[in-house]
Design an enzyme around this catalytic site. Structure first.
Site, PDB file in Angstrom:
ATOM      1  N   GLY A   9      61.467 114.076 119.541  1.00  0.00           N
ATOM      2  CA  GLY A   9      60.071 113.968 119.138  1.00  0.00           C
ATOM      3  C   GLY A   9      59.208 113.276 120.168  1.00  0.00           C
ATOM      4  O   GLY A   9      58.001 113.505 120.234  1.00  0.00           O
ATOM      5  N   ASN A  10      59.829 112.422 121.012  1.00  0.00           N
ATOM      6  CA  ASN A  10      59.061 111.726 122.038  1.00  0.00           C
ATOM      7  C   ASN A  10      58.490 112.671 123.080  1.00  0.00           C
ATOM      8  O   ASN A  10      57.593 112.318 123.844  1.00  0.00           O
ATOM      9  CB  ASN A  10      59.944 110.692 122.745  1.00  0.00           C
ATOM     10  N   LYS A 122      66.512 110.917 103.333  1.00  0.00           N
ATOM     11  CA  LYS A 122      65.621 111.006 104.491  1.00  0.00           C
ATOM     12  C   LYS A 122      64.200 110.609 104.096  1.00  0.00           C
ATOM     13  O   LYS A 122      63.543 111.290 103.298  1.00  0.00           O
ATOM     14  CB  LYS A 122      65.628 112.435 105.049  1.00  0.00           C
ATOM     15  N   LYS A 206      67.454 117.994 113.679  1.00  0.00           N
ATOM     16  CA  LYS A 206      67.196 118.977 114.730  1.00  0.00           C
ATOM     17  C   LYS A 206      68.327 119.079 115.736  1.00  0.00           C
ATOM     18  O   LYS A 206      68.603 120.169 116.263  1.00  0.00           O
ATOM     19  CB  LYS A 206      65.894 118.644 115.448  1.00  0.00           C
ATOM     20  N   LYS A 264      72.665 112.371 117.334  1.00  0.00           N
ATOM     21  CA  LYS A 264      72.754 112.971 118.669  1.00  0.00           C
ATOM     22  C   LYS A 264      74.203 112.994 119.153  1.00  0.00           C
ATOM     23  O   LYS A 264      74.693 114.011 119.675  1.00  0.00           O
ATOM     24  CB  LYS A 264      71.866 112.213 119.649  1.00  0.00           C
TER      25      LYS A 264
END
Length: 311
Positions: A9-10, A122, A206, A264
């Site tokens: 998102g960054n 979430k 994601k 991740k």
């Protein structure tokens, strides 16, 4: 090589930015400048985050007096895929003249019986005091939980099973197209009791979707690009150290935060375990160096890149 890149998102909303479109488009241009050299030499598939954008549009939807009910999250996910996809499409076309680029709206299949639906965890949207949160929960059927001193809505985060449009993505890549797809993990959908697809209010990680897509696309490498140069062992402690080359087995022995590096690491490790290929986590600005093995955290079956034989 066929490379799947997962942008954090960054890449779109950096610390200190406002949620306005202009700084986000500026950040997309920056991201594309880093990715263009990869696209010139490799088959490239790009996924991206959409959390900040979903948050903004969700807030607008809840507060819109013209709506009797806010738009559901699957619809807002589709909106943000289209918006960010347009920015990425235009920036890539400008950076790669003569190259075909396609930005797609994608659905991601989840299981209707995923345990996540019984335990939403979430956090999404803005914070409320308890009274307002309970009022909104009763009005819209939300599940709410305490987040620090405030209260917020929580939704399920089921595991991705497959990107519905995988075959189409594969054909586009075969034709030499740079594909932007599966934004925000994809729009979560499930098959109902008669086999039809239905959207569901949920958020899919994601990076896990990127790993599923990379596997189904027979990708040679999965690059998870974020705002840290490498995965850190004992992060925040005096004895913290960078992890350069590692294996899924070694990574799974470490403890990483569930809300940040954990997914991740899980995505990278799972891809390598299932395919025997390479995954990496590192800075967007170093994506070329990461693929070369000179930057980032490189994850392979035997901690080498390029891969050395284990026979």
């Amino acid at each position: 090589m066929r490379v799947v890149v997962a942008l954090g998102g960054n890449a779109l909303v950096r610390r200190g930015d406002t949620p306005d479109a202009q700084p986000q488009r500026h950040n997309v241009d920056r991201a594309v400048r880093s990715l263009a050299p990869l696209a010139e030499k490799h088959e490239l598939i790009i996924t991206h985050g959409n959390g900040p954008q979903v948050g903004v549009l969700s807030l607008e939807s809840v507060n819109d007096p013209n709506l009797t009910r806010p738009y559901p999250l699957d619809t807002i996910g589709a909106e943000t895929q289209g918006m960010i996809g347009y920015w990425m499409l235009q920036a890539l076309q400008n950076a790669l003249p003569g190259r075909q680029v396609m930005a797609m709206i994608n659905q991601t299949l989840v299981s209707a019986v995923d345990p996540a639906f019984e335990n939403p965890t979430k956090f999404v949207g803005q914070v409320y005091d308890r009274e307002e949160a309970e009022k909104l929960a009763g009005e819209y059927g939300w599940t709410i939980r305490q987040d620090g001193e405030a209260w917020r809505r929580v939704v399920p985060s089921p595991r991705p099973q497959r990107v519905i449009e995988t075959r189409l993505i594969r054909e586009l890549v075969r034709l030499g197209t740079v594909v932007v797809c599966a934004g925000g993990g994809g729009i979560p959908v499930f098959r109902n009791d008669v086999g039809r697809l239905e959207g569901v209010e949920a958020v899919i990680d994601k990076d896990l979707t990127a790993a599923v897509l990379a596997e189904s696309m027979d990708a040679d490498a999965l690059l998870i690009l974020t705002d840290v140069p490498r995965v850190m062992r004992n992060f925040g402690a005096p004895e913290q150290e960078e992890i350069t080359h590692t294996t899924p087995h070694e990574l799974r022995a470490e403890d990483f935060p569930a809300g940040s590096m954990g997914p991740k690491v899980a995505a990278a490790s799972g891809f390598v375990e299932r395919t025997g290929d390479m995954a990496a986590i590192g800075l967007l600005d170093q994506c070329v160096e990461i693929l070369a093995g000179t930057a980032g955290t490189i994850v392979t079956p035997n901690a080498t890149w390029p891969l050395e034989s284990t026979l």
